[in-house]
Design a protein around this motif. Sequence first.
Motif, PDB file in Angstrom:
ATOM      1  N   ARG A 132       0.650  -1.142  -0.141  1.00  0.00           N
ATOM      2  CA  ARG A 132       0.123   0.103   0.051  1.00  0.00           C
ATOM      3  C   ARG A 132       0.805   1.634   0.032  1.00  0.00           C
ATOM      4  N   GLU A 133       2.140   1.307   0.940  1.00  0.00           N
ATOM      5  CA  GLU A 133       3.048   2.428   0.821  1.00  0.00           C
ATOM      6  C   GLU A 133       3.848   2.788  -0.578  1.00  0.00           C
ATOM      7  N   LYS A 136       0.722   4.322  -2.798  1.00  0.00           N
ATOM      8  CA  LYS A 136       1.126   5.591  -2.490  1.00  0.00           C
ATOM      9  C   LYS A 136       2.317   6.387  -2.797  1.00  0.00           C
ATOM     10  N   ALA A 137       3.373   6.025  -2.698  1.00  0.00           N
ATOM     11  CA  ALA A 137       4.778   6.445  -3.627  1.00  0.00           C
ATOM     12  C   ALA A 137       4.367   6.233  -4.978  1.00  0.00           C
ATOM     13  N   GLU A 142      -1.947  -0.559  -8.736  1.00  0.00           N
ATOM     14  CA  GLU A 142      -3.089  -1.287  -7.689  1.00  0.00           C
ATOM     15  C   GLU A 142      -2.410  -3.120  -8.141  1.00  0.00           C
TER      16      GLU A 142
END
Length: 219
Positions: A132-133, A136-137, A142
Motif C-alpha cells: 500500500r505504501e 501511494k509512492a 494496484e
Amino acid sequence: MGLFGKDPKQTSKEQVREWNSKLRKQQMLLDRQIRAIQREEAKVKAELKKAAKRGDRDVCVVFAKEIVGARKAISRLQTSKAHLNSIMMNMTQQLATLRVANSLEKSTDVMRAMQNVVKISEISGVMQDLAREMMKAGIIDEMMEETMEDALGDDELEEEAQEEVDKVLFEITDGVLGKAPSVVSDSLPAESVKTAPKKTEEEEEDIDKMRQRLEALRN
C-alpha cells in the motif's frame, strides 16, 4: 525548504531506507521459519529410519510425506526470500537514482516480486502494508488478487507427489523402500516384515504430534 516542509528527495530516501529495513526483518523471519522446519524435518528423518528398521512400512510412508511437505515449504520460503532481496536491490537502485531525480519511479520488477510475497502467510500482513505504501509512492500499481493455492493438499500430494515420496523413502532408507512406486506398494523384505512390531498408542501419539508440529510450521 526548512520553513515550508521537508525536501521531497530526502523524504523519499528515508522512505526507501525504512522499506529496506522492514524487508530485511522479514527475511530474518523467514530464515527462522526455515530453520525451524529443518529441525523438525531432521527429527522426522530419524523416526523414519527407526520405523524402517522395525519394518513398519506404513509409518515410513507417512513420515516421507511429511518430509516432502516440509521440503516444499522450505523451497517456498527460500523463493520468497529471493523475491524480498529483489525488492531491496531495486529500492537500493532507486536510492542511487534519487541523486539525479526528485521522485521514485515505477518498477515492474518490484510489482512482480510483491505479487509473489504479499500472499505468503508468514509475512503477508507486513507485505500488504508495504504494498500500500509503495502504491501511494507510485512504485507499483494496484495489484491483482492471486487465487492460486501455494501448497498442495493431502489429496493432491497423494496424486501428484508420490514420486517425490518414493525418492525420499529411497534416500533415507538406503534403497530398502521407495526405489520405485511398484516397489513401495509391495511388502518389505521377509525378515523385516517378520520383526515388525505393532505400534503402541504412545508411538501413534508421537507420530501425530510430529505431524502437527510440521503442519503448524508449514502453515
